[in-house]
Structures are given as structure tokens and as C-alpha cells.
Design a protein around this motif. Structure first.
Motif, PDB file in Angstrom:
ATOM      1  N   CYS A   1     -22.485-140.207  30.040  1.00  0.00           N
ATOM      2  CA  CYS A   1     -22.395-138.992  30.850  1.00  0.00           C
ATOM      3  C   CYS A   1     -22.419-137.779  29.929  1.00  0.00           C
ATOM      4  CB  CYS A   1     -21.099-138.986  31.674  1.00  0.00           C
ATOM      5  SG  CYS A   1     -20.879-137.524  32.737  1.00  0.00           S
ATOM      6  N   LEU A   2     -23.075-136.720  30.368  1.00  0.00           N
ATOM      7  CA  LEU A   2     -23.118-135.479  29.591  1.00  0.00           C
ATOM      8  C   LEU A   2     -21.720-134.893  29.401  1.00  0.00           C
ATOM      9  CD1 LEU A   2     -24.762-133.181  28.276  1.00  0.00           C
ATOM     10  CD2 LEU A   2     -25.055-132.193  30.563  1.00  0.00           C
ATOM     11  N   PHE A   3     -20.814-135.195  30.321  1.00  0.00           N
ATOM     12  CA  PHE A   3     -19.462-134.631  30.293  1.00  0.00           C
ATOM     13  C   PHE A   3     -18.434-135.629  29.755  1.00  0.00           C
ATOM     14  CE2 PHE A   3     -21.929-132.668  33.660  1.00  0.00           C
ATOM     15  CZ  PHE A   3     -21.790-131.321  33.374  1.00  0.00           C
ATOM     16  N   ALA A   4     -18.891-136.634  29.021  1.00  0.00           N
ATOM     17  CA  ALA A   4     -17.990-137.673  28.516  1.00  0.00           C
ATOM     18  C   ALA A   4     -17.065-137.135  27.433  1.00  0.00           C
ATOM     19  CB  ALA A   4     -18.799-138.843  27.965  1.00  0.00           C
ATOM     20  N   SER A   5     -15.962-137.817  27.228  1.00  0.00           N
ATOM     21  CA  SER A   5     -15.028-137.442  26.171  1.00  0.00           C
ATOM     22  C   SER A   5     -15.085-138.410  24.994  1.00  0.00           C
ATOM     23  CB  SER A   5     -13.596-137.387  26.717  1.00  0.00           C
ATOM     24  OG  SER A   5     -13.243-138.630  27.305  1.00  0.00           O
ATOM     25  N   GLN A   6     -15.635-139.595  25.186  1.00  0.00           N
ATOM     26  CA  GLN A   6     -15.763-140.536  24.080  1.00  0.00           C
ATOM     27  C   GLN A   6     -16.952-141.459  24.307  1.00  0.00           C
ATOM     28  OE1 GLN A   6     -12.270-143.013  23.829  1.00  0.00           O
ATOM     29  NE2 GLN A   6     -12.079-143.178  26.046  1.00  0.00           N
ATOM     30  N   GLY A   7     -17.477-141.985  23.183  1.00  0.00           N
ATOM     31  CA  GLY A   7     -18.620-142.882  23.244  1.00  0.00           C
ATOM     32  C   GLY A   7     -18.361-144.135  22.445  1.00  0.00           C
ATOM     33  N   VAL A   8     -19.365-145.002  22.414  1.00  0.00           N
ATOM     34  CA  VAL A   8     -19.281-146.270  21.679  1.00  0.00           C
ATOM     35  C   VAL A   8     -20.303-146.240  20.554  1.00  0.00           C
ATOM     36  CG1 VAL A   8     -19.554-148.767  21.818  1.00  0.00           C
ATOM     37  CG2 VAL A   8     -18.523-147.514  23.735  1.00  0.00           C
ATOM     38  N   SER A   9     -19.880-146.532  19.341  1.00  0.00           N
ATOM     39  CA  SER A   9     -20.770-146.452  18.184  1.00  0.00           C
ATOM     40  C   SER A   9     -21.744-147.626  18.152  1.00  0.00           C
ATOM     41  CB  SER A   9     -19.972-146.421  16.883  1.00  0.00           C
ATOM     42  OG  SER A   9     -20.863-146.380  15.785  1.00  0.00           O
ATOM     43  N   LEU A  10     -23.026-147.307  18.292  1.00  0.00           N
ATOM     44  CA  LEU A  10     -24.074-148.299  18.076  1.00  0.00           C
ATOM     45  C   LEU A  10     -24.475-148.331  16.610  1.00  0.00           C
ATOM     46  CD1 LEU A  10     -26.338-147.627  21.214  1.00  0.00           C
ATOM     47  CD2 LEU A  10     -24.443-149.256  20.959  1.00  0.00           C
ATOM     48  N   LYS A  11     -24.277-147.202  15.930  1.00  0.00           N
ATOM     49  CA  LYS A  11     -24.614-147.144  14.501  1.00  0.00           C
ATOM     50  C   LYS A  11     -23.782-148.152  13.705  1.00  0.00           C
ATOM     51  CE  LYS A  11     -22.880-144.022  11.815  1.00  0.00           C
ATOM     52  NZ  LYS A  11     -22.514-142.705  11.253  1.00  0.00           N
TER      53      LYS A  11
ATOM     54  N   LEU B   1     -22.370-132.902  10.688  1.00  0.00           N
ATOM     55  CA  LEU B   1     -22.539-134.256  10.168  1.00  0.00           C
ATOM     56  C   LEU B   1     -23.310-134.234   8.857  1.00  0.00           C
ATOM     57  CD1 LEU B   1     -23.536-136.023  13.512  1.00  0.00           C
ATOM     58  CD2 LEU B   1     -21.340-136.259  12.316  1.00  0.00           C
ATOM     59  N   THR B   2     -22.955-135.107   7.958  1.00  0.00           N
ATOM     60  CA  THR B   2     -23.694-135.245   6.705  1.00  0.00           C
ATOM     61  C   THR B   2     -24.903-136.154   6.932  1.00  0.00           C
ATOM     62  OG1 THR B   2     -22.321-137.122   6.052  1.00  0.00           O
ATOM     63  CG2 THR B   2     -21.620-134.922   5.323  1.00  0.00           C
ATOM     64  N   GLU B   3     -25.857-136.122   6.004  1.00  0.00           N
ATOM     65  CA  GLU B   3     -27.097-136.872   6.192  1.00  0.00           C
ATOM     66  C   GLU B   3     -26.849-138.366   6.359  1.00  0.00           C
ATOM     67  OE1 GLU B   3     -31.547-137.298   4.188  1.00  0.00           O
ATOM     68  OE2 GLU B   3     -30.136-135.787   3.462  1.00  0.00           O
ATOM     69  N   ASP B   4     -25.876-138.905   5.609  1.00  0.00           N
ATOM     70  CA  ASP B   4     -25.625-140.344   5.720  1.00  0.00           C
ATOM     71  C   ASP B   4     -24.943-140.714   7.027  1.00  0.00           C
ATOM     72  OD1 ASP B   4     -23.299-138.980   4.546  1.00  0.00           O
ATOM     73  OD2 ASP B   4     -22.404-140.969   4.495  1.00  0.00           O
ATOM     74  N   GLN B   5     -24.376-139.719   7.734  1.00  0.00           N
ATOM     75  CA  GLN B   5     -23.765-139.989   9.031  1.00  0.00           C
ATOM     76  C   GLN B   5     -24.801-140.011  10.161  1.00  0.00           C
ATOM     77  OE1 GLN B   5     -20.872-136.699   8.695  1.00  0.00           O
ATOM     78  NE2 GLN B   5     -19.262-138.221   9.043  1.00  0.00           N
ATOM     79  N   LEU B   6     -25.953-139.371   9.923  1.00  0.00           N
ATOM     80  CA  LEU B   6     -26.997-139.329  10.942  1.00  0.00           C
ATOM     81  C   LEU B   6     -27.729-140.662  11.022  1.00  0.00           C
ATOM     82  CD1 LEU B   6     -28.622-135.869  10.072  1.00  0.00           C
ATOM     83  CD2 LEU B   6     -27.034-136.339  11.947  1.00  0.00           C
ATOM     84  N   LEU B   7     -28.239-140.978  12.209  1.00  0.00           N
ATOM     85  CA  LEU B   7     -29.109-142.134  12.346  1.00  0.00           C
ATOM     86  C   LEU B   7     -30.397-141.905  11.562  1.00  0.00           C
ATOM     87  CD1 LEU B   7     -28.843-142.899  16.171  1.00  0.00           C
ATOM     88  CD2 LEU B   7     -27.880-144.275  14.310  1.00  0.00           C
TER      89      LEU B   7
END
Length: 341
Positions: A282-292, A48-54
């Protein structure tokens, strides 16, 4: 914040939200075979690039939301969190959140000599240090970059001298470092440091997991109990993942995290935020939801809390209970270096 003012949300299996794993970077200075194998995460791998990080502000805002929804503990993860230059500023801000009772960190320990005092002063309570062998050759093979054991042991000592609570985590992979189970147990028993043995898990899709590589809790327990008899220790709280024991006649503990052979999904209280701000349940998840994305679109705290609560209330994850040899190979899962352990 008063306890009575905190929302207490539960998922569809009545599991409360109490713990937040917050990844501060997806980069690491190790290439451990069970997490970031060097053949995949090579010199051309795109992190990830710096601007992609929280940012620190964004992480604090999210942590405030989670605490107001019932979270009591935040663990900072990575990648390797000590690669994040503003880590102490983040911890200092987190330590000021009303209702947040515990801030911990998982690290490979290499930079603790430099960081330990600063992190303690900022408000960090505890560190979990990953160390998978005492034998230099085995450890170099496990970490993938040729680092010896001594710098990690120096980091552990620096953390203790700074007044941080210390636990050591050892991931055990059959044929790689299982010969180190008893030496590790003996060393940290004599040092008075709690040690956690972790069964090799099928996190992500790049670590070549196969059940034949798993050393089970039962096998590890029998080896250690033969070295020095163990007695069980009662769990401290709902959702504790380690089965804890004490060496008889001492107050030194050893524990086992057996997410393959003795699953603990039914008491899992942990949410995870990736380094780029996606929420995973879940630690074993395949996808998440962007809060950013919501944050950067200007969402306020109440809108964020409503989204988090909606996601958690629909949660049904219990991957480890449902795992089979086939599903472990077929289901694509997010990498542990991205989501945190």
C-alpha cells in the motif's frame, strides 16, 4: 512466457496483482512541498548508500518473479529515477522479460532532454511528468529548489519527439497552486497531452497534510468543465485509478486521481518495491518486507515467488477508505520519495 503459465494471485479482497511500482532511488533533485519538503530533506539528510540500493540484476530478478505471478506493467519511480545512471540498462533488461507488456516511468522531467531517446531505444513506452504550475513563481515555490517551468516543458517535448507516450501529473494543494488548475488544463488541452489532477494526499508523515489543504475532484472538475465542457470516458481496465474525461468535440483527455474524496482501494492492483528492496502492499503503509535480504542470502526464484505470493494473498489494505482526519495525523507512514508514487 505463455499466458497460461502465469500464476494469477489475489489478496483477501479478491484484488489481483497486476502492477509493480519499482523505486530505483530515494534521492531527488526537487524538494516538492507535498513529497520531500526542504525543511526535512535538507543538506544533512542521510539518503540510502549505493550498496543499500537494489542492483540492476536484483531489480530484474524481482521483476521476473512479479511477472510470473501476474504483473503486466512495471512503473519505475523514485525519488527521481533519472538520477540513476544505469536506468537505460535496467529498462533494456526489463523489456526482455516475457509477459511484461508495459514499462513506464514517473519523472519531474528535468533530465528528459538528455535521457528521452536513450530510454525509448531501451524499451520504455511512456512517461508521466510531474508539473504543478505554469507560473514560474508558483512552480519554484512548489518544487522547493527554484527551478523554472521551461526545463520541464522542454523535457516533455523531448519525450514526445522521442516517440514516448506522455502524460502530465499535477498535485493540487489549496493556497499553493490551485490558481493554476484552469491555466494548466487550457495549456495541455491545446498541446493535446493528457493531464491528471491529483488530490493532495497524506502520504508519509512530513508533508503537513490536512484536509483543509485538499482541493477536491468535484471542485477541480467544475472549474475545468466551465472552461470547456467535459464528457466521461469509460475505464480501460480494472484497477485504473484516474477518473477520465474528454473535452467535448476533441480527443484530448483530462483525468482526476481522487484518492481522498473518491477512494479506489477496492480495485487496487499495485505492489511497491522501495529503492532498498522492501515490498509494500500500500502507498500508505508503515512497514514492508525485505526482498533484498532474501536475494542476497541466495534465495532462488521459486522461494522469492512463494514469499511474494504469501504476502499478497494476506493483503487487506484499504487505507484511503478507512482514513479519518485523526488517523491521517496519527499513523506513521513511509515517505513517498522512498516508496515511489
Amino acid at each position: 512466457m505463455e499466458e497460461r503459465d502465469r500464476m494469477k494471485i489475489t489478496d483477501r479482497l479478491a484484488r489481483p496483482l497486476r502492477d509493480l511500482r519499482l523505486s530505483v532511488t530515494d534521492q531527488c533533485n526537487f524538494r516538492c512541498v507535498y513529497c520531500m519538503p526542504a525543511e526535512v530533506f535538507g543538506p544533512n539528510f542521510r539518503f540510502l548508500t549505493e550498496d543499500q540500493l537494489l542492483t540492476v540484476d536484483e531489480m530484474v530478478r524481482l521483476a521476473e518473479c512479479f511477472v510470473e505471478l501476474g504483473v503486466e506493467k512495471v512503473r519505475l519511480t523514485g525519488g527521481e529515477p533519472l538520477l540513476r545512471r544505469d536506468l537505460d540498462a535496467l529498462i533494456e533488461r526489463l523489456s526482455m522479460i516475457p509477459g511484461l507488456r508495459d514499462i513506464a516511468l514517473t519523472t519531474n522531467g528535468i533530465h528528459l532532454v538528455k535521457w528521452a531517446k536513450r530510454l525509448k531505444a531501451a524499451g520504455l513506452k511512456r512517461v508521466n511528468v510531474s508539473l504543478d504550475a505554469l507560473d514560474d513563481d508558483i512552480f519554484r515555490n512548489m518544487n522547493g529548489v527554484g527551478v523554472r517551468v521551461a526545463p520541464v516543458l522542454k523535457g516533455i517535448e523531448a519525450a514526445r519527439e522521442a516517440g514516448l507516450g506522455v502524460k502530465v501529473n499535477m498535485v493540487v494543494k489549496k493556497g499553493w497552486n490551485d490558481s493554476q488548475i484552469v491555466p494548466m488544463a487550457a495549456y495541455f488541452k491545446d498541446s493535446g497531452i493528457p493531464l491528471r489532477f491529483i488530490e493532495f494526499m497524506d502520504v508519509g508523515t512530513t508533508n503537513g497534510w490536512d484536509f483543509s489543504h485538499v482541493v477536491t475532484k468535484k471542485e477541480m472538475y467544475e472549474q475545468i468543465n466551465a472552461m470547456h465542457p467535459l464528457e466521461p470516458v469509460e475505464k480501460e481496465y480494472f484497477g485504473e485509478v484516474a477518473s477520465r474525461y474528454r473535452y467535448v468535440g476533441t480527443n484530448v483527455e483530462v483525468g482526476f486521481i481522487a484518492s481522498v474524496t473518491e477512494t479506489f482501494c477496492r480495485s487496487c492492483t499495485r505492489a511497491r518495491i522501495s529503492a532498498d528492496g522492501k515490498l509494500y502492499t500500500c502507498l500508505f503503509a508503515s512497514q514492508g518486507v525485505s526482498l533484498k535480504d532474501k536475494l542476497r542470502a541466495g534465495a532462488g526464484k521459486e522461494e522469492l515467488k512463494a514469499l511474494i505470493a504469501a504476502i499478497w494473498s494476506q493483503r487487506t489494505d484499504r487505507y484511503s477508505e478507512e482514513r479519518t482526519a485523526e488517523t491521517a495525523k496519527q499513523q506513521r507512514k513511509i515517505e513517498m520519495s522512498y516508496i515511489g508514487g
